[in-house]
Motif scaffolding. Sequence first.
Motif, PDB file in Angstrom:
ATOM      1  N   ALA A   1      38.510 -34.960  19.530  1.00  0.00           N
ATOM      2  CA  ALA A   1      39.071 -36.281  19.844  1.00  0.00           C
ATOM      3  C   ALA A   1      38.648 -36.732  21.232  1.00  0.00           C
ATOM      4  CB  ALA A   1      40.602 -36.228  19.737  1.00  0.00           C
ATOM      5  N   GLU A   2      38.621 -35.780  22.135  1.00  0.00           N
ATOM      6  CA  GLU A   2      38.198 -36.086  23.516  1.00  0.00           C
ATOM      7  C   GLU A   2      36.739 -36.532  23.547  1.00  0.00           C
ATOM      8  OE1 GLU A   2      37.582 -36.206  27.651  1.00  0.00           O
ATOM      9  OE2 GLU A   2      39.320 -36.515  26.342  1.00  0.00           O
ATOM     10  N   LYS A   3      35.905 -35.802  22.787  1.00  0.00           N
ATOM     11  CA  LYS A   3      34.474 -36.142  22.758  1.00  0.00           C
ATOM     12  C   LYS A   3      34.264 -37.518  22.128  1.00  0.00           C
ATOM     13  CE  LYS A   3      32.593 -31.473  22.585  1.00  0.00           C
ATOM     14  NZ  LYS A   3      32.162 -30.403  21.657  1.00  0.00           N
ATOM     15  N   LEU A   4      34.982 -37.768  21.036  1.00  0.00           N
ATOM     16  CA  LEU A   4      34.846 -39.068  20.356  1.00  0.00           C
ATOM     17  C   LEU A   4      35.305 -40.198  21.266  1.00  0.00           C
ATOM     18  CD1 LEU A   4      36.035 -38.161  16.748  1.00  0.00           C
ATOM     19  CD2 LEU A   4      33.760 -38.960  17.405  1.00  0.00           C
ATOM     20  N   SER A   5      36.351 -39.919  21.996  1.00  0.00           N
ATOM     21  CA  SER A   5      36.865 -40.920  22.921  1.00  0.00           C
ATOM     22  C   SER A   5      35.804 -41.280  23.962  1.00  0.00           C
ATOM     23  CB  SER A   5      38.124 -40.373  23.588  1.00  0.00           C
ATOM     24  OG  SER A   5      38.628 -41.303  24.500  1.00  0.00           O
ATOM     25  N   GLN A   6      35.079 -40.265  24.402  1.00  0.00           N
ATOM     26  CA  GLN A   6      34.000 -40.500  25.373  1.00  0.00           C
ATOM     27  C   GLN A   6      32.859 -41.301  24.737  1.00  0.00           C
ATOM     28  OE1 GLN A   6      32.635 -36.891  27.370  1.00  0.00           O
ATOM     29  NE2 GLN A   6      34.727 -36.141  27.480  1.00  0.00           N
ATOM     30  N   CYS A   7      32.600 -40.977  23.465  1.00  0.00           N
ATOM     31  CA  CYS A   7      31.524 -41.708  22.754  1.00  0.00           C
ATOM     32  C   CYS A   7      31.880 -43.185  22.609  1.00  0.00           C
ATOM     33  CB  CYS A   7      31.306 -41.110  21.362  1.00  0.00           C
ATOM     34  SG  CYS A   7      30.669 -39.454  21.404  1.00  0.00           S
TER      35      CYS A   7
ATOM     36  N   SER B   1      25.580 -40.146  20.679  1.00  0.00           N
ATOM     37  CA  SER B   1      26.299 -39.709  21.883  1.00  0.00           C
ATOM     38  C   SER B   1      26.951 -38.364  21.653  1.00  0.00           C
ATOM     39  CB  SER B   1      27.379 -40.717  22.250  1.00  0.00           C
ATOM     40  OG  SER B   1      26.824 -41.959  22.524  1.00  0.00           O
ATOM     41  N   LEU B   2      27.554 -38.236  20.466  1.00  0.00           N
ATOM     42  CA  LEU B   2      28.246 -36.981  20.150  1.00  0.00           C
ATOM     43  C   LEU B   2      27.262 -35.832  20.066  1.00  0.00           C
ATOM     44  CD1 LEU B   2      31.097 -35.875  19.499  1.00  0.00           C
ATOM     45  CD2 LEU B   2      30.546 -36.153  17.081  1.00  0.00           C
ATOM     46  N   GLN B   3      26.117 -36.115  19.457  1.00  0.00           N
ATOM     47  CA  GLN B   3      25.097 -35.055  19.342  1.00  0.00           C
ATOM     48  C   GLN B   3      24.651 -34.604  20.729  1.00  0.00           C
ATOM     49  OE1 GLN B   3      22.160 -36.859  16.782  1.00  0.00           O
ATOM     50  NE2 GLN B   3      23.118 -36.048  14.921  1.00  0.00           N
ATOM     51  N   ARG B   4      24.514 -35.572  21.627  1.00  0.00           N
ATOM     52  CA  ARG B   4      24.104 -35.233  22.999  1.00  0.00           C
ATOM     53  C   ARG B   4      25.180 -34.378  23.677  1.00  0.00           C
ATOM     54  NH1 ARG B   4      21.854 -40.399  23.185  1.00  0.00           N
ATOM     55  NH2 ARG B   4      23.727 -41.267  24.117  1.00  0.00           N
ATOM     56  N   LEU B   5      26.449 -34.800  23.484  1.00  0.00           N
ATOM     57  CA  LEU B   5      27.578 -34.075  24.099  1.00  0.00           C
ATOM     58  C   LEU B   5      27.648 -32.648  23.580  1.00  0.00           C
ATOM     59  CD1 LEU B   5      30.501 -36.669  24.118  1.00  0.00           C
ATOM     60  CD2 LEU B   5      29.503 -35.553  26.103  1.00  0.00           C
ATOM     61  N   GLU B   6      27.497 -32.500  22.258  1.00  0.00           N
ATOM     62  CA  GLU B   6      27.605 -31.179  21.642  1.00  0.00           C
ATOM     63  C   GLU B   6      26.426 -30.297  22.042  1.00  0.00           C
ATOM     64  OE1 GLU B   6      28.307 -32.174  17.524  1.00  0.00           O
ATOM     65  OE2 GLU B   6      30.475 -32.039  17.823  1.00  0.00           O
ATOM     66  N   TYR B   7      25.274 -30.965  22.218  1.00  0.00           N
ATOM     67  CA  TYR B   7      24.089 -30.216  22.641  1.00  0.00           C
ATOM     68  C   TYR B   7      24.308 -29.675  24.063  1.00  0.00           C
ATOM     69  CZ  TYR B   7      19.263 -29.224  23.926  1.00  0.00           C
ATOM     70  OH  TYR B   7      18.111 -28.602  24.365  1.00  0.00           O
ATOM     71  N   VAL B   8      24.862 -30.532  24.893  1.00  0.00           N
ATOM     72  CA  VAL B   8      25.119 -30.145  26.288  1.00  0.00           C
ATOM     73  C   VAL B   8      26.140 -29.019  26.347  1.00  0.00           C
ATOM     74  CG1 VAL B   8      26.125 -30.925  28.481  1.00  0.00           C
ATOM     75  CG2 VAL B   8      24.459 -32.344  27.280  1.00  0.00           C
ATOM     76  N   SER B   9      27.172 -29.158  25.534  1.00  0.00           N
ATOM     77  CA  SER B   9      28.230 -28.155  25.559  1.00  0.00           C
ATOM     78  C   SER B   9      27.743 -26.860  24.914  1.00  0.00           C
ATOM     79  CB  SER B   9      29.483 -28.669  24.863  1.00  0.00           C
ATOM     80  OG  SER B   9      29.202 -28.866  23.490  1.00  0.00           O
TER      81      SER B   9
ATOM     82  N   ARG C   1      40.654 -29.857  17.249  1.00  0.00           N
ATOM     83  CA  ARG C   1      40.781 -31.270  16.921  1.00  0.00           C
ATOM     84  C   ARG C   1      40.905 -32.124  18.192  1.00  0.00           C
ATOM     85  NH1 ARG C   1      44.141 -35.490  15.599  1.00  0.00           N
ATOM     86  NH2 ARG C   1      45.877 -34.576  16.744  1.00  0.00           N
ATOM     87  N   LYS C   2      41.665 -31.571  19.134  1.00  0.00           N
ATOM     88  CA  LYS C   2      41.847 -32.280  20.398  1.00  0.00           C
ATOM     89  C   LYS C   2      40.527 -32.381  21.167  1.00  0.00           C
ATOM     90  CE  LYS C   2      46.708 -31.507  21.346  1.00  0.00           C
ATOM     91  NZ  LYS C   2      47.649 -30.881  22.277  1.00  0.00           N
ATOM     92  N   GLU C   3      39.781 -31.278  21.069  1.00  0.00           N
ATOM     93  CA  GLU C   3      38.486 -31.261  21.770  1.00  0.00           C
ATOM     94  C   GLU C   3      37.545 -32.305  21.178  1.00  0.00           C
ATOM     95  OE1 GLU C   3      34.888 -28.116  22.635  1.00  0.00           O
ATOM     96  OE2 GLU C   3      36.830 -27.318  21.939  1.00  0.00           O
TER      97      GLU C   3
END
Lengths: 180, 276
Positions: A116-122, A172-180, A112-114
């Motif tokens: 939250a961090e990604k959403l915060s970046q988005c 943005s989230l999709q891009r982040l998750e793709y990268v990760s 959940r924290k992870e």
Amino acid sequence: MKVRGEEPSLSQTFADLYEEYLPRVFRYVKCRVNDVASAEDLTSSVFEKAVSNFARYNRDKAAFSTWIFTIARNTLTDYYRVEAGKKKQHVSLEEAEERPANIPSPPEELERKELAEKLSQCVAQLSPEEQEIIHLRFEAELTNREIAKIMGFSESNVGVKLYRAIRKMRDSLQRLEYVS
Amino acid sequence: MSRDKNRERDFIKDLDSLLAGKQVNTEGKSEDERTILALAKRYTECRAEPSAEFHDSLKSRLSLKLAEQEARAQQDAERREQRWSWLSGFMVQSPVRRAAIVAAIAVAITFGTLWARGIFTEQAGPIVVTPTPEPEIPILTVPAPGPLTEPVFQAVATTEKAIYASGEEITIEFSLRNTGSETVTMVAYPPQIDIRNAENGQTVRRYPAGTGKQELAPFETLGYTLVWDQMDSRGHQIPPGTYTITIDDISFTSPTQPEAVPAPLGNLAEISIQSP
């Protein structure tokens, strides 16, 4: 016991509003300052101002939600003015909710924290106006109409901006998750 | 366009449900919509909540502050109530006190008025009341012609008021007094009376002299009343203005003056006619 037709006392009315609005104000403030301690201080300040002026609050002129979030926004503006000279380090949602080191977080909590961090970046990638709408909608749980009143937009305009902002976040989230 | 609006409306509705913690049915929605709602759902799940400790400590602090404010407001209200009750108790609840205060005020006003008029002092007080001047009534005395050396007639004309509204009936009381030492006889009684415009001297109405004779003993006074309807000699309402009531002369005889001679008089009174 409340007698029928009897007006509830000022304390009782405020206590009810406190229960309903504390989480919403706290969440809104916290996502703006990204720091629990500062969020608690600022939330306290918002409610203290509200208590001081509660006798003068006229429910016929504005909904309590509009009133308290206007106070919250003004409080944040003052906060940013004071903090303007200081170089603030970005603090993520995850860091803000940091637990004491000796208490291990369960796996779902870490997940959940992870997120939250990604959403915060988005959210951080959105324009300031879009960020404000996201915060008022999700954290403060205001309706589009209430947001429109506070920000001075039309209700439909808020709806359009909100929709676009969430879509941007998704991308943005999709891009982040793709990268990760 | 309407499709977009419908989609936006549905999205707002779904978002409301999500924020209220309800399940959202994503069946029949496009991939785009589903992913957006999924993100919204994930976002709501990541929201931070205030700690219970913070919730309770702030609540107790605010309650204390609110209680202090209410206590202060209560004290203020009580103070106001006390002030009012003292005043109302003094003024309203005791009829005797109320009557005494009213009487004292009345006495003070009366005393002040009398003092202002100079009743208690020889000098006039600060308030000077000037009486309205009454219309001047000239008293004309007619010297006896020929051997008579003293005036024969004293003529006075009076009206009820000095100013009349247009069309209002005017009653004129004439008083003729023989101020001589012998009886006189007016040979054309009542005498001729003229009402003239004071500005141009034009006679607007003339009451011709009568044909009767009237004796008047020494110091005897004779009264005569005339009612003028404000009509001129042609039967028209006279215009507003100032008018004089005049008896030019009275012809008379006396034992020492067997031939009738006119005793000149003149303007006896002045009246004003105003627009209604």
